[in-house]
Design an enzyme around this catalytic site. Structure first.
Site, short mmCIF file in Angstrom:
data_model
loop_
_atom_site.label_atom_id
_atom_site.label_comp_id
_atom_site.label_asym_id
_atom_site.label_seq_id
_atom_site.Cartn_x
_atom_site.Cartn_y
_atom_site.Cartn_z
N LYS A 34 67.78 35.49 34.85
CA LYS A 34 67.03 36.29 33.88
C LYS A 34 65.65 36.64 34.44
O LYS A 34 65.18 36.00 35.39
CB LYS A 34 66.89 35.51 32.57
N TYR A 256 32.20 41.42 37.02
CA TYR A 256 31.97 41.71 35.61
C TYR A 256 31.26 40.56 34.91
O TYR A 256 31.57 39.39 35.13
CB TYR A 256 33.30 41.94 34.89
#
Ligand SMILES: *Cc1c(COP(=O)(O)O)cnc(C)c1O
Length: 371
Positions: A34, A256
């Site tokens: 998966k 930032y």
């Protein structure tokens, strides 16, 4: 030759892990591929696992099953976690087995043309997927009736453990007992499920009482052992070039929010990978990468597309590769360390890597012709 970031997936690690896990159980091994084979490439992991001891494949949604068939894989495939209006007719036509967690799902499967092979799914104590115990006896009875009319064949009973990563947790014996009860009830209803499967990676490695006839293994194939009892081989290595290097004074604010200030004068290296590529922003100012054989800290906030490394005096030059993570054999950080820096589990790191990172596969030598 790729100039930018590159994710290398070593299928020889997947091969070794599969062989080790197959040797740890007397039952069959279902390779759970998966989420694109836990981010490692569903087809690559499936082919490699099938060549090294797995006999079956497992996925969540049917949409994950189709590419396996389209690629020509003929091994049995089981899909769990589908809505009731999923295309069960196509599942039968493509020879994909489906898990049935409720009477509504069973009704939808019965209504679809063809004789679908199903695994009845019991909730072994997670309050998540699977039928609740109160609904189980009736689900088994209706499934047996559907089997007698030829609408389905009940080939399996499945459950899943919620705390297998901690073998000492009492939740495990509750899960084992509930699963044993569920199998007894199914047999009492006249069902004869050939496959009875409860264990995933952790339980397979720690508790033979969970093995039954098959283990569903996902994480272990790609080197993750949630129980931390067994040394498996990580398969991913993520590298990126230093795109720019600058010399800065002490007290320079980086990135930032100016979340980091350099202590003294140093060299900063810019790496073109960020949270859009799957490096968690929460690992800012904690993570490390390997540059010229030494660990160097990621400083300031990890941005969407880039991060900054304090290179100190390591002498690295623009264009040189840094290793973000790998198996750890050369001193580089591991996926497990990144998971620790981000307060999460390895699964989330390996399944979260972004699509723009170039991928390359290291094949198992004798499998190369299949690739
Ligand atoms: C993902 C999954 C597995 C595989 O679990 P791992 O711990 O990754 O081996 C097994 N069973 C179910 C139902 C799953 O969803």
């Amino acid at each position: 030759m790729v100039a930018g970031p590159q994710l290398s997936v070593d299928l020889t690690a997947v091969a070794r892990n599969t062989a080790l896990l197959a040797a740890r159980t007397h039952g069959e091994l279902m390779a759970v591929v998966k989420a694109d084979g836990f981010g490692h490439g569903a087809l690559d992991v499936a082919r490699t696992a099938l060549a090294h001891g797995a006999t079956r494949l497992g996925v969540t949604s049917l949409a994950e099953a189709w590419p396996l068939r389209e690629a020509g894989l003929v091994a049995p495939v089981l899909s769990w976690l589908n809505p009731v209006d999923a295309d069960f007719a196509a599942a039968t036509a493509q020879d994909v087995e489906v898990a049935v967690p409720s009477a509504a799902h069973l009704g939808a499967v019965v209504a679809a043309p063809g004789r679908t092979r199903i695994h009845l799914h019991v909730d072994a104590g997670m309050a998540r997927d699977g039928a609740e115990p109160a609904a189980w006896p009736e689900l088994c009875r209706v499934a047996r009736r559907a089997e007698l009319c030829g609408a389905v064949e009940v080939v399996g009973v499945m459950g899943h453990l919620g705390c297998a990563d901690d073998p000492a947790d009492a939740c495990n014996s509750l899960g084992r007992n509930r699963f044993a009860w569920a199998v007894e009830v199914a047999r009492g209803a006249g069902l004869r499920p050939r496959q009875r499967h409860l264990a995933a990676t952790a339980a397979t490695l720690t508790d033979p009482r969970t093995h039954h006839t098959m283990s569903r293994i996902g994480a272990g194939l790609v080197g993750i052992d949630p129980s931390r009892t067994t040394s498996l081989a990580p398969a991913m290595t993520l590298t990126a070039p230093l795109v720019q290097i600058r010399r800065v004074r002490g007290g320079t604010s980086v990135g930032y929010g100016h979340a980091h200030r350099t202590g003294g004068s140093t060299y900063l290296g810019l790496v073109p990978l960020g949270y859009a590529d799957g490096l968690p922003r929460v690992a800012s100012d904690r993570a490390e990468v390997l540059v010229r054989g030494t660990r160097r800290p990621v400083v300031g906030r990890i941005s969407m597309d880039q991060l900054v490394v304090d290179l100190g005096s390591c002498g690295a030059e623009a264009g040189e590769p840094v290793t973000v993570f790998g198996p750890g054999t050369a001193g580089e950080p591991t996926v497990a360390e990144w998971a620790g820096w981000a307060g999460t589990i390895e699964h989330e790191i390996v399944t979260g890597l972004g699509a723009r990172v170039a991928r390359r596969t290291v094949a198992v030598p004798h499998l190369r012709s299949l690739a």
